[in-house]
Design a protein around this motif. Structure first.
Motif, PDB file in Angstrom:
ATOM      1  N   TYR A 112       0.852  -1.192   0.000  1.00 28.06           N
ATOM      2  CA  TYR A 112       0.000   0.000   0.000  1.00 28.06           C
ATOM      3  C   TYR A 112       0.890   1.245   0.000  1.00 28.06           C
ATOM      4  N   ARG A 113       0.497   2.242  -0.807  1.00 28.03           N
ATOM      5  CA  ARG A 113       1.239   3.504  -0.841  1.00 28.03           C
ATOM      6  C   ARG A 113       0.270   4.675  -0.792  1.00 28.03           C
ATOM      7  N   TRP A 114       0.722   5.732  -0.141  1.00 28.91           N
ATOM      8  CA  TRP A 114      -0.062   6.964  -0.035  1.00 28.91           C
ATOM      9  C   TRP A 114       0.872   8.148  -0.243  1.00 28.91           C
ATOM     10  N   LEU A 115       0.461   9.079  -1.097  1.00 27.87           N
ATOM     11  CA  LEU A 115       1.268  10.253  -1.420  1.00 27.87           C
ATOM     12  C   LEU A 115       0.409  11.499  -1.287  1.00 27.87           C
ATOM     13  N   ASP A 116       0.959  12.502  -0.652  1.00 25.14           N
ATOM     14  CA  ASP A 116       0.233  13.768  -0.480  1.00 25.14           C
ATOM     15  C   ASP A 116       1.198  14.931  -0.704  1.00 25.14           C
ATOM     16  N   VAL A 117       0.716  15.964  -1.392  1.00 25.23           N
ATOM     17  CA  VAL A 117       1.524  17.164  -1.578  1.00 25.23           C
ATOM     18  C   VAL A 117       0.667  18.376  -1.232  1.00 25.23           C
ATOM     19  N   SER A 118       1.245  19.293  -0.482  1.00 21.82           N
ATOM     20  CA  SER A 118       0.511  20.506  -0.097  1.00 21.82           C
ATOM     21  C   SER A 118       1.363  21.733  -0.387  1.00 21.82           C
ATOM     22  N   VAL A 188      10.012  18.614   3.342  1.00 26.63           N
ATOM     23  CA  VAL A 188       9.524  19.985   3.509  1.00 26.63           C
ATOM     24  C   VAL A 188      10.499  20.887   2.768  1.00 26.63           C
ATOM     25  N   ALA A 189       9.988  21.670   1.823  1.00 29.69           N
ATOM     26  CA  ALA A 189      10.861  22.500   1.005  1.00 29.69           C
ATOM     27  C   ALA A 189      10.310  23.922   0.878  1.00 29.69           C
ATOM     28  N   ARG A 190      11.233  24.885   0.773  1.00 29.64           N
ATOM     29  CA  ARG A 190      10.841  26.278   0.532  1.00 29.64           C
ATOM     30  C   ARG A 190      11.427  26.744  -0.789  1.00 29.64           C
ATOM     31  N   THR A 191      10.598  27.401  -1.575  1.00 28.61           N
ATOM     32  CA  THR A 191      11.067  28.025  -2.808  1.00 28.61           C
ATOM     33  C   THR A 191      10.563  29.459  -2.811  1.00 28.61           C
ATOM     34  N   GLU A 192      11.472  30.421  -2.618  1.00 25.26           N
ATOM     35  CA  GLU A 192      11.112  31.831  -2.490  1.00 25.26           C
ATOM     36  C   GLU A 192      10.040  32.008  -1.406  1.00 25.26           C
ATOM     37  N   ASN A 193       8.855  32.485  -1.780  1.00 21.83           N
ATOM     38  CA  ASN A 193       7.777  32.707  -0.805  1.00 21.83           C
ATOM     39  C   ASN A 193       6.755  31.572  -0.796  1.00 21.83           C
ATOM     40  N   GLY A 194       7.165  30.409  -1.313  1.00 18.01           N
ATOM     41  CA  GLY A 194       6.283  29.246  -1.342  1.00 18.01           C
ATOM     42  C   GLY A 194       6.809  28.121  -0.474  1.00 18.01           C
ATOM     43  N   LEU A 195       5.896  27.361   0.103  1.00 19.15           N
ATOM     44  CA  LEU A 195       6.260  26.233   0.962  1.00 19.15           C
ATOM     45  C   LEU A 195       5.574  24.973   0.433  1.00 19.15           C
ATOM     46  N   VAL A 196       6.371  23.907   0.253  1.00 17.00           N
ATOM     47  CA  VAL A 196       5.856  22.646  -0.270  1.00 17.00           C
ATOM     48  C   VAL A 196       6.157  21.535   0.736  1.00 17.00           C
ATOM     49  N   THR A 197       5.138  20.772   1.079  1.00 17.31           N
ATOM     50  CA  THR A 197       5.323  19.622   1.974  1.00 17.31           C
ATOM     51  C   THR A 197       4.819  18.378   1.262  1.00 17.31           C
ATOM     52  N   LEU A 198       5.714  17.426   1.041  1.00 21.09           N
ATOM     53  CA  LEU A 198       5.345  16.183   0.374  1.00 21.09           C
ATOM     54  C   LEU A 198       5.501  15.020   1.348  1.00 21.09           C
ATOM     55  N   THR A 199       4.444  14.259   1.519  1.00 19.35           N
ATOM     56  CA  THR A 199       4.440  13.121   2.430  1.00 19.35           C
ATOM     57  C   THR A 199       4.210  11.837   1.637  1.00 19.35           C
ATOM     58  N   TYR A 200       5.089  10.875   1.849  1.00 19.54           N
ATOM     59  CA  TYR A 200       4.993   9.594   1.137  1.00 19.54           C
ATOM     60  C   TYR A 200       5.144   8.485   2.163  1.00 19.54           C
ATOM     61  N   LYS A 218      14.037   8.052  -1.531  1.00 22.77           N
ATOM     62  CA  LYS A 218      14.479   8.294  -2.903  1.00 22.77           C
ATOM     63  C   LYS A 218      13.306   8.714  -3.785  1.00 22.77           C
ATOM     64  N   ASP A 219      12.188   8.001  -3.655  1.00 17.97           N
ATOM     65  CA  ASP A 219      11.007   8.325  -4.452  1.00 17.97           C
ATOM     66  C   ASP A 219      10.380   9.651  -4.023  1.00 17.97           C
ATOM     67  N   ALA A 220      10.376   9.899  -2.720  1.00 20.02           N
ATOM     68  CA  ALA A 220       9.787  11.140  -2.209  1.00 20.02           C
ATOM     69  C   ALA A 220      10.564  12.359  -2.697  1.00 20.02           C
ATOM     70  N   LEU A 221      11.884  12.255  -2.719  1.00 18.30           N
ATOM     71  CA  LEU A 221      12.709  13.367  -3.188  1.00 18.30           C
ATOM     72  C   LEU A 221      12.452  13.663  -4.666  1.00 18.30           C
ATOM     73  N   LYS A 222      12.263  12.611  -5.453  1.00 17.75           N
ATOM     74  CA  LYS A 222      11.978  12.797  -6.876  1.00 17.75           C
ATOM     75  C   LYS A 222      10.664  13.552  -7.060  1.00 17.75           C
ATOM     76  N   ALA A 223       9.645  13.131  -6.342  1.00 17.59           N
ATOM     77  CA  ALA A 223       8.343  13.785  -6.454  1.00 17.59           C
ATOM     78  C   ALA A 223       8.390  15.217  -5.921  1.00 17.59           C
ATOM     79  N   ALA A 224       9.144  15.439  -4.848  1.00 13.96           N
ATOM     80  CA  ALA A 224       9.245  16.773  -4.259  1.00 13.96           C
ATOM     81  C   ALA A 224       9.903  17.755  -5.228  1.00 13.96           C
TER      82      ALA A 224
END
Length: 236
Positions: A112-118, A188-200, A218-224
């Motif tokens: 089972y896999r679950w991926l979320d990006v916000s 958890v990553a920041r790009t300028e004034n944006g914040l991205v959180t990817l959970t795998y 490895k897969d999470a970093l690729k998607a992030a």
């Protein structure tokens, strides 16, 4: 005597008019209309200047469900259908999407896999004299700390994730839920004034082995990387 005649004539003329007019027009010989000894009007104080704050670089967010390539979704989440978008009252400032899938191998077990990006975007605030970038930096640190303190998480480990946005951190841990041990990789990553959180995360069912933290990371970093790149793409 002849010199004082004009002045005497003026005094007599003023005496013939009402008192109010005498005060206004005859109380002074200077002719400037100002009472003697009157002070000049005080200069109006300058209005307080609003501090200049650099404008936020990004003014838009990507469609969260389109921020990661379909091929990547297919590789990371077997059997996943279209992503489920999270509710947002302001799509320009926040948004999310998630996918889940089960790779059923019968008696050999299932994966089972679950991926979320916000996504979160911060505007500059002139009233607080803080830029959107600084707000994102502050919230980046808070999001990392929040993830590290996930309730019930075990074996929590964090490490820098270079090459993703302006700054990024990977947090790994295990978490037991629904009777199973799930392995997590959160970026958890920041790009300028944006914040991205990817959970795998994922787990093995019916005797199948759980995914390794290294493989998930490895897969999470690729998607992030794809999710972070989509922010700049949305603002072209």
């Amino acid at each position: 005597m002849h010199r004082s005649a004009p002045r005497l004539t003026r005094i007599l003329a003023c005496a013939a008019v009402p008192v109010m007019l005498v005060v206004a027009g005859c109380s002074s010989d200077s002719g400037d209309g100002k009472p003697e000894g009157s002070a000049s009007a005080s200069p109006t104080p300058e209005a307080k200047k609003t501090p200049e704050v650099a404008p936020a670089k990004f003014t838009k967010l990507p469609d969260p469900c389109e921020s990661i390539a379909r091929k990547t979704i297919k590789d990371l989440v077997p059997g996943a259908k279209s992503g489920a978008a999270g509710r947002s009252s302001d799509a320009g400032s926040r948004g999310s999407c998630s996918w889940n899938g089960l790779d059923d191998n019968g008696v050999k077990g299932s994966q089972y896999r679950w991926l979320d990006v916000s996504f979160l975007r911060y505007d500059s605030d002139a009233t607080l004299a803080v830029s959107g970038e600084q707000r994102a930096k502050d919230n980046y640190a808070k999001e990392v700390a929040k993830t590290q303190a996930t309730e019930g998480a075990k074996d929590v480990k964090s490490s820098p994730a270079p090459g993703i946005g302006d700054e990024a951190t990977t947090i790994n841990y295990t978490l037991k839920k629904t009777g199973e041990n799930f392995t997590y990789a959160v970026v958890v990553a920041r790009t300028e004034n944006g914040l991205v959180t990817l959970t795998y995360n994922g787990t093995g069912y019916a005797g199948a082995k759980n995914p390794s933290s290294g493989d998930l990371t490895k897969d999470a970093l690729k998607a992030a990387k794809e999710a972070v790149a989509s922010v700049a793409e949305a603002n072209k």
